[in-house]
Write a protein that holds these residues in place. Structure first.
Motif, PDB file in Angstrom:
ATOM      1  N   GLN A   1       7.869 -12.071   2.558  1.00  0.00           N
ATOM      2  CA  GLN A   1       8.840 -11.433   1.642  1.00  0.00           C
ATOM      3  C   GLN A   1       9.616 -10.318   2.311  1.00  0.00           C
ATOM      4  OE1 GLN A   1       9.231 -13.169  -0.760  1.00  0.00           O
ATOM      5  NE2 GLN A   1       7.479 -13.529  -2.115  1.00  0.00           N
ATOM      6  N   CYS A   2       9.297 -10.016   3.563  1.00  0.00           N
ATOM      7  CA  CYS A   2       9.939  -8.902   4.266  1.00  0.00           C
ATOM      8  C   CYS A   2      11.450  -9.111   4.296  1.00  0.00           C
ATOM      9  CB  CYS A   2       9.392  -8.816   5.687  1.00  0.00           C
ATOM     10  SG  CYS A   2      10.120  -7.480   6.652  1.00  0.00           S
ATOM     11  N   THR A   3      12.203  -8.042   3.978  1.00  0.00           N
ATOM     12  CA  THR A   3      13.663  -8.171   3.980  1.00  0.00           C
ATOM     13  C   THR A   3      14.244  -7.776   5.334  1.00  0.00           C
ATOM     14  OG1 THR A   3      13.823  -5.938   3.078  1.00  0.00           O
ATOM     15  CG2 THR A   3      13.891  -7.750   1.505  1.00  0.00           C
ATOM     16  N   GLU A   4      13.407  -7.243   6.207  1.00  0.00           N
ATOM     17  CA  GLU A   4      13.905  -6.751   7.495  1.00  0.00           C
ATOM     18  C   GLU A   4      13.573  -7.696   8.637  1.00  0.00           C
ATOM     19  OE1 GLU A   4      15.814  -4.014   7.662  1.00  0.00           O
ATOM     20  OE2 GLU A   4      15.597  -4.066   5.478  1.00  0.00           O
ATOM     21  N   GLY A   5      12.860  -8.758   8.349  1.00  0.00           N
ATOM     22  CA  GLY A   5      12.468  -9.642   9.439  1.00  0.00           C
ATOM     23  C   GLY A   5      11.174 -10.343   9.113  1.00  0.00           C
TER      24      GLY A   5
ATOM     25  N   CYS B   1       7.814  -5.966   8.647  1.00  0.00           N
ATOM     26  CA  CYS B   1       8.002  -4.658   9.277  1.00  0.00           C
ATOM     27  C   CYS B   1       6.987  -3.645   8.749  1.00  0.00           C
ATOM     28  CB  CYS B   1       9.424  -4.150   9.012  1.00  0.00           C
ATOM     29  SG  CYS B   1       9.783  -3.818   7.271  1.00  0.00           S
ATOM     30  N   GLY B   2       6.526  -3.856   7.503  1.00  0.00           N
ATOM     31  CA  GLY B   2       5.584  -2.911   6.905  1.00  0.00           C
ATOM     32  C   GLY B   2       6.281  -1.718   6.264  1.00  0.00           C
ATOM     33  N   GLU B   3       7.612  -1.652   6.390  1.00  0.00           N
ATOM     34  CA  GLU B   3       8.336  -0.475   5.905  1.00  0.00           C
ATOM     35  C   GLU B   3       9.213  -0.786   4.688  1.00  0.00           C
ATOM     36  OE1 GLU B   3       7.998   2.472   7.485  1.00  0.00           O
ATOM     37  OE2 GLU B   3       6.705   1.615   9.044  1.00  0.00           O
ATOM     38  N   CYS B   4       9.768  -1.984   4.628  1.00  0.00           N
ATOM     39  CA  CYS B   4      10.750  -2.283   3.578  1.00  0.00           C
ATOM     40  C   CYS B   4      10.050  -2.465   2.223  1.00  0.00           C
ATOM     41  CB  CYS B   4      11.535  -3.546   3.934  1.00  0.00           C
ATOM     42  SG  CYS B   4      10.550  -5.058   3.798  1.00  0.00           S
ATOM     43  N   SER B   5      10.847  -2.537   1.151  1.00  0.00           N
ATOM     44  CA  SER B   5      10.225  -2.630  -0.173  1.00  0.00           C
ATOM     45  C   SER B   5       9.582  -4.000  -0.369  1.00  0.00           C
ATOM     46  CB  SER B   5      11.249  -2.323  -1.259  1.00  0.00           C
ATOM     47  OG  SER B   5      12.056  -3.453  -1.487  1.00  0.00           O
ATOM     48  N   GLY B   6      10.115  -5.044   0.283  1.00  0.00           N
ATOM     49  CA  GLY B   6       9.476  -6.371   0.215  1.00  0.00           C
ATOM     50  C   GLY B   6       8.044  -6.299   0.731  1.00  0.00           C
ATOM     51  N   CYS B   7       7.870  -5.684   1.892  1.00  0.00           N
ATOM     52  CA  CYS B   7       6.535  -5.529   2.486  1.00  0.00           C
ATOM     53  C   CYS B   7       5.634  -4.683   1.587  1.00  0.00           C
ATOM     54  CB  CYS B   7       6.636  -4.864   3.860  1.00  0.00           C
ATOM     55  SG  CYS B   7       7.203  -5.976   5.167  1.00  0.00           S
ATOM     56  N   HIS B   8       6.164  -3.519   1.181  1.00  0.00           N
ATOM     57  CA  HIS B   8       5.353  -2.584   0.403  1.00  0.00           C
ATOM     58  C   HIS B   8       4.838  -3.197  -0.890  1.00  0.00           C
ATOM     59  CE1 HIS B   8       5.020   1.195   2.358  1.00  0.00           C
ATOM     60  NE2 HIS B   8       6.290   1.184   2.731  1.00  0.00           N
TER      61      HIS B   8
END
Ligand code: ZN
Length: 393
Positions: free
Chosen positions: A61-65, A68-75
């Protein structure tokens, strides 16, 4: 430091699994290679099956790649609040068919915000037969953008049916080594190195347990009292005190865990049903409120039974580990990694009194007790039978 980064940072000692999963996530992100729609994560309790599932969901679901662990998808995927990540946890002892059916329906929709509809089934070994059949249909013909992530102790037919297993790509997790667990406790939880190293060495590879042991004095005391049992079974009458100790501790642990949650749920239900209201249709409303409350109480009771069993099972695993230490000490001297290195003196002392056969009989009695409880024998009865064997041999 290690090279674990992004969403994989919470995984301890799972280098190979992480490599495979991050490769799959980048292939999905780049559109290279087809996506596997059903995955099965297996590994011993505490190896982090559900952490792996959530991390993989985040990578998808990561929106950055690719995590990343940082974006809202990851969180949100990791926190379990992502709109397109659905997590199924059994409320009681099993996952009922109705729960699975509504989930399968949800999974058939297109993702609302993320790239995929991800369904995580935390205890796939607790699916009822009906629920397993409902899941099988979905796994056999998965919707385009849907990914199922199943977690179970093993891919043995006892845990996951052969037909479901055959549709899944299996990822095996290892028991993380003590040093890796200690490192995480120190670096991420800020626990002092000495306590972290001790907790890592006695937790049986279960990182959550290590964390609780390091942080909670009550958890430490419960473990201590369980490990005192082998030395305190001197006379037949000692059995009864130990039954109370083992079963009583599990009961009180379970009830302290669930009391607050039960009350909150009941209060929420009463508010939702408008308790104390008056006017037209009050009698009918009261009847349906009563029946909703009975349903809730039933679910809460089932959940409490499971919490109690899990707590007792943990104690039995510790106890079995102690007698394995006794056996290992007899067989090899002191040159093995013990389950309870901090009780090495006690296990060595008992090794001097018991024969190897006697130690084995005791381990078997403990395993029999775990099995009996799993098969719904009343805990007190199963535990008493076990302790009698532990006392007499
Ligand atoms: Zn991300």
């Amino acid at each position: 430091m290690t090279n674990r980064t992004g969403v994989w940072v919470d995984l301890v000692g799972q280098t190979e699994a992480v490599a495979e999963l991050s490769a799959a996530a980048s292939a999905a992100a780049n559109g290279t290679g087809g996506m596997t729609h059903a995955w099965l994560f297996t590994g011993p309790p505490g190896s982090g099956r559900s952490v792996v599932a959530r991390s993989f969901a985040a990578a998808l679901q990561c929106t950055e790649g690719e995590g990343c662990g940082e974006c809202s998808g990851c969180h949100t995927a990791i926190a379990g609040t992502h709109a397109d990540v659905h997590i199924v946890e059994p409320e009681g002892l099993s996952i009922p068919v109705a729960q699975m059916r509504s989930l399968v329906q949800l999974a058939a929709r297109r993702p609302s915000a993320g790239h995929w509809q991800v369904v995580i089934i935390s205890d796939a070994d607790r699916l009822t037969e009906g629920a397993a059949n409902a899941l099988l249909k979905a796994v056999e013909e998965p919707p385009d953008r849907t990914v199922f992530l199943l977690c179970a102790p093993s891919d043995h037919p006892d845990d996951v049916s052969v037909t479901i297993r055959s549709r899944c790509r299996v990822i095996n997790l290892r028991t993380p080594p003590a040093e890796a667990i200690a490192e995480v406790l120190t670096n991420r939880d800020g626990i002092d190195p000495e306590t972290a190293s001790w907790a890592g060495s006695v937790c049986g590879g279960h990182i959550g347990r290590a964390r609780r042991l390091a942080k909670d004095p009550e958890v430490r005391e419960r473990r201590e009292s369980v490990l005192r049992i082998p030395g305190s079974l001197r006379r037949p009458a000692d059995v009864f005190a130990c039954v109370d100790q083992l079963v009583g501790a599990a009961e009180s642990e379970a009830s302290s865990m669930s009391a607050a949650r039960d009350d909150a749920e009941k209060a929420a239900l009463r508010t939702a049903m408008g308790a104390g209201g008056s006017g037209k249709g009050t009698a009918a409303a009261e009847r349906s409120a009563k029946s909703a409350e009975r349903d809730l109480e039933k679910r809460q009771k089932s959940r409490a039974t499971r919490a109690q069993r899990d707590s007792l099972d943990l104690a039995l695993v510790d106890l079995a580990g102690f007698y394995r230490d006794v056996l290992a000490t007899k067989a090899t001297g002191a040159h093995v990694t013990l389950n309870h290195p901090d009780r090495a003196r006690d296990s060595a002392a008992l090794a001097g009194q018991l024969s190897a056969a006697g130690a084995l009989r005791r381990i078997e009695a403990i395993l029999d007790c775990r099995e009996a409880i799993e098969l719904n024998v009343k805990p007190r009865i199963a535990v008493e039978a076990m302790l009698t064997t532990l006392q007499r041999g």
